[in-house]
Design a protein around this motif. Sequence first.
Motif, PDB file in Angstrom:
ATOM      1  N   HIS B  87      14.569  -3.974 -28.213  1.00  9.76           N
ATOM      2  CA  HIS B  87      15.527  -3.144 -27.458  1.00  9.76           C
ATOM      3  C   HIS B  87      16.337  -4.025 -26.500  1.00  9.76           C
ATOM      4  O   HIS B  87      17.574  -3.928 -26.438  1.00  9.76           O
ATOM      5  CB  HIS B  87      14.784  -2.044 -26.707  1.00  9.76           C
ATOM      6  N   PHE B 280      22.210   3.075 -13.555  1.00 12.93           N
ATOM      7  CA  PHE B 280      21.075   2.680 -14.407  1.00 12.93           C
ATOM      8  C   PHE B 280      20.250   3.909 -14.779  1.00 12.93           C
ATOM      9  O   PHE B 280      19.828   4.070 -15.915  1.00 12.93           O
ATOM     10  CB  PHE B 280      20.217   1.668 -13.646  1.00 12.93           C
ATOM     11  N   THR B 385      18.319  -7.344 -19.980  1.00  8.91           N
ATOM     12  CA  THR B 385      19.491  -6.622 -20.470  1.00  8.91           C
ATOM     13  C   THR B 385      19.234  -5.151 -20.749  1.00  8.91           C
ATOM     14  O   THR B 385      20.124  -4.326 -20.576  1.00  8.91           O
ATOM     15  CB  THR B 385      19.980  -7.274 -21.765  1.00  8.91           C
ATOM     16  N   GLY B 386      18.038  -4.835 -21.220  1.00 14.91           N
ATOM     17  CA  GLY B 386      17.781  -3.466 -21.668  1.00 14.91           C
ATOM     18  C   GLY B 386      16.847  -2.685 -20.771  1.00 14.91           C
ATOM     19  O   GLY B 386      16.539  -1.533 -21.057  1.00 14.91           O
ATOM     20  N   GLY B 387      16.396  -3.314 -19.700  1.00 19.89           N
ATOM     21  CA  GLY B 387      15.551  -2.600 -18.756  1.00 19.89           C
ATOM     22  C   GLY B 387      14.112  -2.401 -19.201  1.00 19.89           C
ATOM     23  O   GLY B 387      13.319  -1.820 -18.467  1.00 19.89           O
ATOM     24  N   ALA B 388      13.759  -2.876 -20.393  1.00 16.42           N
ATOM     25  CA  ALA B 388      12.378  -2.710 -20.867  1.00 16.42           C
ATOM     26  C   ALA B 388      11.553  -3.884 -20.362  1.00 16.42           C
ATOM     27  O   ALA B 388      11.712  -5.017 -20.835  1.00 16.42           O
ATOM     28  CB  ALA B 388      12.338  -2.638 -22.395  1.00 16.42           C
ATOM     29  N   ILE B 389      10.673  -3.626 -19.396  1.00 19.78           N
ATOM     30  CA  ILE B 389       9.963  -4.739 -18.762  1.00 19.78           C
ATOM     31  C   ILE B 389       8.936  -5.369 -19.708  1.00 19.78           C
ATOM     32  O   ILE B 389       8.551  -4.789 -20.711  1.00 19.78           O
ATOM     33  CB  ILE B 389       9.337  -4.359 -17.407  1.00 19.78           C
TER      34      ILE B 389
END
Lengths: 519, 519
Positions: B87, B280, B385-389
């Motif tokens: 992602h 966001f 970039t995608g906020g998925a930690i």
Amino acid sequence: MSDVNGAQALIRTLVDGGVDVCFSNPGTSEMHFVAALDHVPEMRGVLCLFEGVATGAADGYGRMTDRPASVLLHLGPGLANGLANLHNARRARTPVVTVVGDHAGYHKAYDSPLESDIDALAGTVSGWLRRSAGAADVGADAADAVAAARTSPGRIATLILPADTSWSVGAAVAAPRPVEAPAAVPADAVAAIAAVLTSGEPCALLVGAGATRTRGLVAAARVAAAIGAPLYCETFPARLERGAGRPAVERLPRAADQAARRLAGVRHLVLVGAQAPVSFFAYPDQPSSLVPEGCEVHELGTVADDLPAALEQLAELVGAPAEAPLQAAARPELPTGELTLDAIGRLLGALLPEGAIVVDEGVTSTRQLPGPTAGAPAHDWLTLTGGAIGQGLPVATGAAVACPDRPVVCLEGDGSAMYTISALWTQAREQLDVTTLVFSNRSYRILEGELANVGAAASGPRSRDLLELGRPELDFAAMASGMGVPATRARTAEELADQFRRALAEPGPHLIDVVLPGS
Amino acid sequence: MSDVNGAQALIRTLVDGGVDVCFSNPGTSEMHFVAALDHVPEMRGVLCLFEGVATGAADGYGRMTDRPASVLLHLGPGLANGLANLHNARRARTPVVTVVGDHAGYHKAYDSPLESDIDALAGTVSGWLRRSAGAADVGADAADAVAAARTSPGRIATLILPADTSWSVGAAVAAPRPVEAPAAVPADAVAAIAAVLTSGEPCALLVGAGATRTRGLVAAARVAAAIGAPLYCETFPARLERGAGRPAVERLPRAADQAARRLAGVRHLVLVGAQAPVSFFAYPDQPSSLVPEGCEVHELGTVADDLPAALEQLAELVGAPAEAPLQAAARPELPTGELTLDAIGRLLGALLPEGAIVVDEGVTSTRQLPGPTAGAPAHDWLTLTGGAIGQGLPVATGAAVACPDRPVVCLEGDGSAMYTISALWTQAREQLDVTTLVFSNRSYRILEGELANVGAAASGPRSRDLLELGRPELDFAAMASGMGVPATRARTAEELADQFRRALAEPGPHLIDVVLPGS
């Protein structure tokens, strides 16, 4: 309009429906759910540091209570991280209520960074799936989700909750829905199976799903005894009740050749909650089905049916004895010296405590355990139902939350342990009574065999290197200590026995790094 | 018929197409791929202990080389475990070739334990997706996948490879496909933007995607200087080239109120490879769009176009100066004493080495870093970039594989680090030059703020507890040591400076647990 918001209605409805544990790794879109925990103190929030731990814990909890836990996940990526253990839970038919927070509905069109296709992901594992349309619907949706999860044979019910349905008021708590009892297998269907079993032709029974608990096993063992047929359990049962005083049942081996040997000559295979046996993987020039040629497959009901009752009727029809043959209590001698897999089996057989919940993701290291542990005090054995590794530590975590008065023994491969190692932290935080044995053979040992099984050309150093975990060595004791779990390392049977006894005697979690010989 | 099997054709085709690294976590259905590594020595296999590490590493590798790495994943659950970092890679428009092994085609109907809907999962992140129909197709499919991944602006190309297509012979290596160069933005479109920018009304430039590298930034800075407009970069660039001797560009703040202040009064916002700014998350009674009222949004081309060339044409049209204003070299004084976030920023500004690749998943701990590091020697900044930690450690791993001669500095939050902590083991195994700073604030600090931001009712002890990581304390030094990465702990600026210098000076990976005050 009520001043109850969607998140509050959700939690209250879940609690009223008997869902009072939430394994969670929340994010911004779930903050109202988190805030609502202060309003509904009956809901226990259990924090996990990775979503795969939360979903695996819900699986373990559901297997032990037959009630769903809830799981709180953050958007598509959070759900994605939890999918592998939801896959295992789906295979185990564990009831789980999965709540996935999404962006507010009006926000989705802006394609902000975390936007993704939650519905497509959820569809791959969910037996029930809904997206709440507004705060007013959340309570009813949650009640439906609980009922769906609990309807036999158990499934994953996923509720996608846009943030605005969670924070908006006007929500209402919904009463629990009635859950239908499992259907009875029709009498003529039971009679047809009885006719097969009494035909005089060689038969075998293969039980799975709800028939792997004591009541179903007792009836199945009576049937098997009456007709002199072997009784097998599916290879990877969600929860097998076994040990002294319970019927002895052999799990059908995973290895195709061994399974074939068990079933050779069988003309009628009667499935009770189990699938027809199939090779775990395909191999060149090997059949996918493990049903012998000329063997007819029959099914007693479906996994949704009341299988224990059907087995009891069947036992009457075949004139079974009133009592089932039960496993006698028997413990092996404690082994000494080298920590062979055989020694580990005898050690566990000698020391497994009464009422233990054994979570088995030992892969190649635990295949020899069923024999030496068969006569240990009654215990439950939870297996890797869906083959997605990284399940053991989380399932053990959830099982310990479900059964705080029972010792949990988690058997882990070193490769598998690294998938969801942060479960140890949750075990420490919640002070769960889990004793984890990591079997360190410093490799993906199963794949070394599989490289040969698939007929891959003679492997060279580069391919072998890619299955090797010893460079550098994984120090599980150091990692466990770093997450607050007391840990030791065992290199001999004496050390393991000593450390295992101590771990069982002390409250809270422990880890033992079991270093296998030659590694 | 050739005696080349599908797996061998695949790897040879990938290598011929310039894809010579494979981040992998294989299983049985990928064993022929693994075996084929001994036949195609140009392919470097990098073992990861979790799929999210493999996909994140491919993201980091692709961001630094602009060429795809391949990722080898095992069935649906393996892909699921890798989805969160795919992602992020999709949001970064990183070229990646994802190879997912599946069961042999004829085996799928048997619904063996690992069977699941791979296509549905892959569809959520893939810009190109294909399932090989037979061994004879694998080479061509692989060549198409490489071309798809490389076609501007870069995408995830996923090839699903049933095991029998991999092990069967009759395969053929395929020649690399030509990859079309990015399209030129039409001259009249550039002229239209020039007209807007020279209208005399307040304008701002917001660059993203390929315009965040030096060539595009230089042209953008010339344009901005010519018209006296502010130049911003998207909030989460895949790779921002910055530091002394490069144009200074501010990332648009993530916080909606701060972004609004930057854009207040702007009548024309010109996007160059960036999305229109958006919040966001959604918050109650806050707008999703961060574009000020009355501001018109214009786009110079698309992310697929040759944006640096378009910016250079634009610079000519607006009569820009030949030289862009560049950031002067400037390092802050080394701080002493307490490890405040401000001190950490100055410390990094003082010590960041020339050519560093900074991977920033510091979340709340690194927001103040852009200022004090702006004048450090030229370096690259890679963001979430995608906020998925769980992205930082893996991306750093891949960046280090891509650029063995450059120092990688990974800035990690403690919560994020726990998602994919096993990346450290791969760093140790490959002896990668990565220095990881984990910022231990013992909480999901960002969520403590978000709990307030979403307007959640005054939070009580139970909700706050669910955002708390300090019970028990996470000892990152112990965990890193357990995976073969030398680690230390810093509690003062002096300790951190000393440990950071030493880590940079020594080859191989290091970790520093940066304990923030009050935690």
